[in-house]
Motif scaffolding. Structure first.
Motif, PDB file in Angstrom:
ATOM      1  N   ALA A 269     -58.446  11.410  40.564  1.00 21.52           N
ATOM      2  CA  ALA A 269     -58.434   9.993  40.954  1.00 21.52           C
ATOM      3  C   ALA A 269     -58.847   9.082  39.798  1.00 21.52           C
ATOM      4  CB  ALA A 269     -59.339   9.767  42.165  1.00 21.52           C
ATOM      5  N   LEU A 270     -59.428   9.645  38.745  1.00 20.70           N
ATOM      6  CA  LEU A 270     -59.801   8.866  37.559  1.00 20.70           C
ATOM      7  C   LEU A 270     -58.605   8.618  36.637  1.00 20.70           C
ATOM      8  CD1 LEU A 270     -63.132  10.694  36.611  1.00 20.70           C
ATOM      9  CD2 LEU A 270     -62.897   8.500  37.787  1.00 20.70           C
ATOM     10  N   LEU A 271     -57.521   9.340  36.841  1.00 22.88           N
ATOM     11  CA  LEU A 271     -56.359   9.194  35.973  1.00 22.88           C
ATOM     12  C   LEU A 271     -55.698   7.837  36.203  1.00 22.88           C
ATOM     13  CD1 LEU A 271     -54.768  12.743  36.365  1.00 22.88           C
ATOM     14  CD2 LEU A 271     -56.447  11.971  34.698  1.00 22.88           C
ATOM     15  N   PRO A 272     -55.309   7.152  35.133  1.00 17.84           N
ATOM     16  CA  PRO A 272     -54.688   5.830  35.287  1.00 17.84           C
ATOM     17  C   PRO A 272     -53.346   5.948  35.991  1.00 17.84           C
ATOM     18  CG  PRO A 272     -54.535   6.576  33.021  1.00 17.84           C
ATOM     19  CD  PRO A 272     -55.374   7.581  33.748  1.00 17.84           C
TER      20      PRO A 272
ATOM     21  N   ARG B   9     -52.013  13.183  31.055  1.00 15.81           N
ATOM     22  CA  ARG B   9     -52.950  12.104  31.362  1.00 15.81           C
ATOM     23  C   ARG B   9     -54.393  12.569  31.482  1.00 15.81           C
ATOM     24  NH1 ARG B   9     -47.950  11.154  32.317  1.00 15.81           N
ATOM     25  NH2 ARG B   9     -47.154   9.054  32.107  1.00 15.81           N
ATOM     26  N   VAL B  10     -54.602  13.795  31.927  1.00 18.45           N
ATOM     27  CA  VAL B  10     -55.979  14.272  32.063  1.00 18.45           C
ATOM     28  C   VAL B  10     -56.613  14.465  30.684  1.00 18.45           C
ATOM     29  CG1 VAL B  10     -55.635  16.787  32.215  1.00 18.45           C
ATOM     30  CG2 VAL B  10     -57.496  15.728  33.445  1.00 18.45           C
TER      31      VAL B  10
ATOM     32  N   LEU C 205     -53.587  13.581  43.422  1.00 21.09           N
ATOM     33  CA  LEU C 205     -54.239  12.570  42.591  1.00 21.09           C
ATOM     34  C   LEU C 205     -55.269  11.751  43.359  1.00 21.09           C
ATOM     35  CD1 LEU C 205     -51.107  11.344  40.617  1.00 21.09           C
ATOM     36  CD2 LEU C 205     -52.813  13.035  39.913  1.00 21.09           C
ATOM     37  N   GLY C 206     -55.565  12.164  44.572  1.00 22.61           N
ATOM     38  CA  GLY C 206     -56.570  11.469  45.365  1.00 22.61           C
ATOM     39  C   GLY C 206     -56.003  10.229  46.029  1.00 22.61           C
ATOM     40  N   GLU C 207     -56.582   9.871  47.144  1.00 20.01           N
ATOM     41  CA  GLU C 207     -56.150   8.667  47.854  1.00 20.01           C
ATOM     42  C   GLU C 207     -56.473   7.428  47.022  1.00 20.01           C
ATOM     43  OE1 GLU C 207     -57.837   8.474  51.749  1.00 20.01           O
ATOM     44  OE2 GLU C 207     -56.545  10.069  52.504  1.00 20.01           O
TER      45      GLU C 207
ATOM     46  N   ALA D 125     -63.803  18.196  43.963  1.00 22.68           N
ATOM     47  CA  ALA D 125     -64.192  17.636  42.666  1.00 22.68           C
ATOM     48  C   ALA D 125     -62.979  17.443  41.773  1.00 22.68           C
ATOM     49  CB  ALA D 125     -65.218  18.534  41.985  1.00 22.68           C
ATOM     50  N   ARG D 126     -62.009  18.369  41.828  1.00 21.91           N
ATOM     51  CA  ARG D 126     -60.789  18.213  41.030  1.00 21.91           C
ATOM     52  C   ARG D 126     -59.978  17.012  41.510  1.00 21.91           C
ATOM     53  NH1 ARG D 126     -61.240  23.736  41.164  1.00 21.91           N
ATOM     54  NH2 ARG D 126     -59.817  23.996  42.907  1.00 21.91           N
TER      55      ARG D 126
END
Length: 113
Positions: free
Chosen positions: A16-19, A76-77, A50-52, A10-11
């Motif tokens: 992955a939502l961060l620009p 950024r978060v 930061l996710g794929e 989930a983290r």
């Protein structure tokens, strides 16, 4: 978010939502060896996944696996969580029950300690 906001997946999903603009990054930033924002070299203890990110390239896609340093990610978060809370109907009613807001808050707490 479909998973418990307090788990590592989930983290990563929240991160992955961060620009992130991967158009002008180095190879090290693209593959996660260096911070996606400031380019500092990362180590397992200092890196935030930061996710794929799938990126369209000509007729196909390539996958970036960016990571960030804790200071850049924390900055950024906070902004991302603020934007989410302002635009999320669930958060307007009660941010404590929004999985995305909770995951972003947990990510924020993780990277600022």
């Amino acid at each position: 978010m479909s998973t418990d906001p307090d788990t590592e997946p989930a983290r990563v999903e929240a991160a992955a939502l961060l620009p992130l603009d991967l158009a002008d990054v180095s190879d090290a930033q693209f593959r996660g060896a260096a911070c996606a924002w400031c380019a500092v070299i990362l180590y397992p203890a200092t890196a935030v996944d930061l996710g794929e990110r799938r990126i369209r390239l000509l007729d196909g896609h390539i996958t970036a696996r960016p990571r960030g340093c804790r200071p850049c990610t924390a900055e950024r978060v906070v902004a991302t969580r603020q934007r989410h809370v302002e635009g999320c109907e669930q958060c307007v009613d009660s941010p404590a029950v929004c999985d995305t807001a909770r995951a972003l808050r947990h990510l924020e707490m993780t990277v600022t300690r």
